[in-house]
Scaffold this active site. Structure first.
Site, short mmCIF file in Angstrom:
data_model
loop_
_atom_site.label_atom_id
_atom_site.label_comp_id
_atom_site.label_asym_id
_atom_site.label_seq_id
_atom_site.Cartn_x
_atom_site.Cartn_y
_atom_site.Cartn_z
N ARG A 1 18.05 4.17 39.20
CA ARG A 1 17.12 3.48 38.32
C ARG A 1 16.18 2.50 39.02
O ARG A 1 15.00 2.45 38.71
CB ARG A 1 17.88 2.77 37.17
CG ARG A 1 18.77 3.72 36.36
CD ARG A 1 19.23 3.12 35.04
NE ARG A 1 18.12 2.99 34.12
CZ ARG A 1 17.47 1.88 33.89
NH1 ARG A 1 17.83 0.76 34.48
NH2 ARG A 1 16.45 1.86 33.08
N TYR B 1 12.49 3.84 38.36
CA TYR B 1 11.74 3.16 37.29
C TYR B 1 11.39 1.71 37.63
O TYR B 1 10.96 0.96 36.74
CB TYR B 1 12.55 3.12 35.99
CG TYR B 1 13.22 4.42 35.61
CD1 TYR B 1 12.48 5.52 35.21
CD2 TYR B 1 14.60 4.54 35.65
CE1 TYR B 1 13.10 6.71 34.86
CE2 TYR B 1 15.23 5.72 35.29
CZ TYR B 1 14.47 6.80 34.91
OH TYR B 1 15.09 7.97 34.56
N TYR C 1 23.01 6.08 32.56
CA TYR C 1 22.05 6.62 33.54
C TYR C 1 22.37 6.15 34.96
O TYR C 1 21.47 5.90 35.75
CB TYR C 1 20.61 6.28 33.13
CG TYR C 1 20.31 6.68 31.69
CD1 TYR C 1 20.29 8.02 31.33
CD2 TYR C 1 20.09 5.73 30.69
CE1 TYR C 1 20.06 8.41 30.00
CE2 TYR C 1 19.86 6.11 29.37
CZ TYR C 1 19.84 7.45 29.04
OH TYR C 1 19.62 7.83 27.74
N GLU D 1 20.77 8.42 17.68
CA GLU D 1 21.21 9.01 18.96
C GLU D 1 21.20 7.96 20.07
O GLU D 1 20.50 8.12 21.07
CB GLU D 1 20.26 10.15 19.35
CG GLU D 1 20.14 11.28 18.35
CD GLU D 1 19.02 12.25 18.69
OE1 GLU D 1 18.21 11.97 19.62
OE2 GLU D 1 18.94 13.29 18.02
N PRO D 2 21.96 6.89 19.93
CA PRO D 2 21.94 5.87 20.98
C PRO D 2 22.73 6.31 22.22
O PRO D 2 23.79 6.92 22.11
CB PRO D 2 22.64 4.68 20.31
CG PRO D 2 23.58 5.31 19.35
CD PRO D 2 22.94 6.57 18.87
N GLY D 3 22.20 5.99 23.37
CA GLY D 3 22.92 6.26 24.61
C GLY D 3 23.14 4.97 25.35
O GLY D 3 24.24 4.42 25.44
N ARG D 4 22.03 4.40 25.84
CA ARG D 4 22.06 3.19 26.65
C ARG D 4 22.73 2.03 25.91
O ARG D 4 23.51 1.28 26.50
CB ARG D 4 20.61 2.83 26.99
CG ARG D 4 20.46 1.75 28.02
CD ARG D 4 19.00 1.31 28.13
NE ARG D 4 18.06 2.39 28.21
CZ ARG D 4 17.54 2.88 29.34
NH1 ARG D 4 17.88 2.38 30.50
NH2 ARG D 4 16.66 3.86 29.32
N CYS E 1 18.63 7.41 53.90
CA CYS E 1 17.42 7.35 54.72
C CYS E 1 16.16 7.52 53.89
O CYS E 1 15.49 8.55 53.96
CB CYS E 1 17.52 8.39 55.83
SG CYS E 1 18.90 8.04 56.91
N GLU E 2 15.87 6.56 53.08
CA GLU E 2 14.66 6.51 52.25
C GLU E 2 14.30 5.04 52.09
O GLU E 2 15.18 4.23 51.78
CB GLU E 2 14.94 7.04 50.83
CG GLU E 2 15.34 8.47 50.73
CD GLU E 2 14.20 9.37 50.25
OE1 GLU E 2 13.09 8.87 49.98
OE2 GLU E 2 14.45 10.58 50.21
N1 LLP Z 1 17.73 11.14 22.05
C1 LLP Z 1 16.86 11.81 22.83
C2 LLP Z 1 16.19 12.98 22.27
C3 LLP Z 1 16.61 11.37 24.14
O1 LLP Z 1 15.73 12.05 24.88
C4 LLP Z 1 17.28 10.24 24.65
C5 LLP Z 1 17.05 9.78 26.03
C6 LLP Z 1 18.20 9.58 23.81
C7 LLP Z 1 18.39 10.05 22.51
C8 LLP Z 1 18.97 8.38 24.25
O2 LLP Z 1 18.14 7.32 24.53
P1 LLP Z 1 18.73 5.85 24.80
O3 LLP Z 1 19.35 5.36 23.51
O4 LLP Z 1 19.74 5.97 25.87
O5 LLP Z 1 17.56 5.05 25.20
N2 LLP Z 1 17.08 7.94 32.82
C9 LLP Z 1 16.32 6.97 32.05
C10 LLP Z 1 16.45 7.18 30.57
C11 LLP Z 1 16.08 8.56 30.12
C12 LLP Z 1 16.23 8.72 28.62
C13 LLP Z 1 16.09 10.12 28.24
N3 LLP Z 1 16.27 10.37 26.84
C14 LLP Z 1 16.74 5.57 32.46
O6 LLP Z 1 17.65 5.42 33.30
O7 LLP Z 1 16.17 4.58 31.99
#
Ligand code: LLP
Length: 426
Positions: free
Chosen positions: A317, A321, A380, A278-281, A351-352
């Site tokens: 971000r 973080y 993100y 489940e890659p996102g980033r 304004c923060e």
């Molecule tokens: N699968 C699950 C169950 C997750 O909770 C997440 C991310 C992913 C996959 C995807 O993760 P990735 O491959 O993108 O690392 N807003 C934060 C990141 C929050 C991630 C939440 N879950 C940021 O900007 O760093």
């Protein structure tokens, strides 16, 4: 590797100069590169193939960047989707992801969301508690359906990432406690309406060392053996997302997808299971930049401030973080002379005090209207955006070679205020 490069002294997205896009859509805006999205997906998929993982499914984690055009770009390559809400389900389907490639994650699914996903026949629900299993079993039974579930287990592993994006430790809200995993599978097995056919983990995000993955996958191999000994027919292992990306421009070395794939193969290739990720980033972050222009510079008592028209409303971000994003002028020649370089806090108009995009950055003295790129803003970024301070959410642009399109328009103030009302009794 991405497709944001300097040519003839000015930053391009693929074949197109950023300055021309800025002229056309106004700033701030997000700019995504379709070629980079495709490359990131393909590099991972090929790494898995080369490691011998033939039965696999990459479910792009829609939360990272849920723009329909981004999801569609990946769906066209065969990607599935990892979703966490009914809204994301709708996006995934509308972007062309087949239901049978969608997994539904998240700790708080409601009966309504379960019904929507059951109605279209998604591949798998990743469930995180006994009460969620019970609700899903009841909901599916009432609809005359059977839900395929993977139990998300919490391996109690420290992924060594920021505390707000660490998910696999015992104190995190995610997953079923490791010690209760076998009981939970037995519980699910006894119910109508659900079939427990998978194990799921996700230990965190922006993980830059491979070692925690290795430990987690080894634990999964052990659990798989135990569950099979208990008589469960486990067919799928969903290993989550979390692989980190470089946020600096030249100096960061990201974890290598091939090495990651090899760890999966070393620990789980004889599992006989389909491997799901489940890659996102990894896919979206470096496929996008945020383009902003300088409003003015200001000499504070202790610091120089470069006030730009993007803010924490477009990129949360840094303040959420403490994240670092590389920032550079679109015009490569600006600041070619070191004497012109100063140290700046690049801040937005919100304004923060926490409204900053980068602190203590070495940048040239820029005129008002000069363009800057904030890199690795494809994941993100827009999804965490808000209209705080009644700022209009920034548009999103997708570039593909010489083609480009606005894939989310900037709303006008009328549409921003459209849902609000002053009651007539007020
Ligand atoms: N699968 C699950 C169950 C997750 O909770 C997440 C991310 C992913 C996959 C995807 O993760 P990735 O491959 O993108 O690392 N807003 C934060 C990141 C929050 C991630 C939440 N879950 C940021 O900007 O760093």
């Amino acid at each position: 590797m991405d497709e944001f490069t300097y040519r003839d002294g000015t930053l391009h997205a693929e074949q197109l100069p950023i300055a021309a896009l800025a002229e056309a859509v106004g700033t701030p805006f997000y700019c995504y590169s379709a070629a980079t999205l495709r490359r990131h997906y393909t590099v991972l998929d090929e790494a898995l193939a080369e490691a011998g993982l033939s039965e696999r499914l990459i479910c792009y984690s829609v939360k990272a960047n849920s723009n329909l055009a981004v999801i569609a770009t990946l769906a066209q390559l065969g990607a599935g989707a990892d979703i966490v809400s009914q809204g994301e389900l709708r996006r995934a389907l509308e972007a062309g992801v087949p239901a049978e490639k969608i997994v539904f994650s998240g700790v708080g699914k409601t009966a309504e969301e379960m019904r929507a996903a059951l109605a279209v026949g998604i591949l798998q629900f990743n469930v995180e508690s006994l009460s969620e299993i019970d609700l899903l079993a009841d909901t599916a039974t009432a609809m005359g359906k059977t839900a395929h579930i993977a139990l998300r287990v919490n391996p109690d592993i420290d992924a060594g990432t920021h505390e707000k994006i660490s998910t696999g430790k015992a104190e995190n809200k995610f997953g079923i406690a490791w010690e209760e995993a076998r009981t939970a599978f037995a519980h699910a097995e006894a119910l109508d309406g659900v079939t427990a056919s998978g194990i799921d983990i996700h230990i965190g995000s922006q993980i830059t060392e491979l070692e925690p993955f290795g430990r987690a996958f080894e634990k999964i191999a052990g659990l798989l053996a135990d569950l099979r000994a208990d008589g469960h027919d486990i067919r799928r292992l969903d290993l989550g997302g979390g692989l980190g990306v470089p946020y600096g421009r030249d100096n960061d070395t990201p974890p290598d997808p091939s090495a990651y794939a090899q760890i999966i193969a070393d620990t789980l290739s004889d599992s006989g299971c389909m491997i799901m990720l489940e890659p996102g980033r990894l896919i979206a972050a470096n496929a996008g930049i945020l383009v902003t222009s300088v409003i003015r510079t200001k000499q504070g008592q202790a610091k120089n401030f470069m006030i730009v028209d993007a803010a924490m409303t477009e990129l949360m971000r840094p303040t959420l973080y403490g994240a670092h994003h590389h920032i550079a002028p679109i015009d490569e020649d600006t600041g070619a002379h070191d004497a012109a370089i100063k140290q700046w806090d690049v801040v937005g108009p919100v304004c923060e005090t926490g409204d900053y995009l980068g602190l203590d950055r070495d940048l040239p003295v820029l005129e008002s209207g000069a363009l800057l790129a904030i890199f690795a803003a494809g994941a993100y970024g827009a999804v965490l955006g808000s209209a705080y301070n009644t700022r209009l959410p920034a548009p999103e642009v997708l570039v593909d070679g010489e083609k480009w399109a606005i894939v989310r328009a900037r709303p006008d103030y009328q549409s921003l205020l459209a849902g609000e009302a002053i009651p007539d009794w007020l």
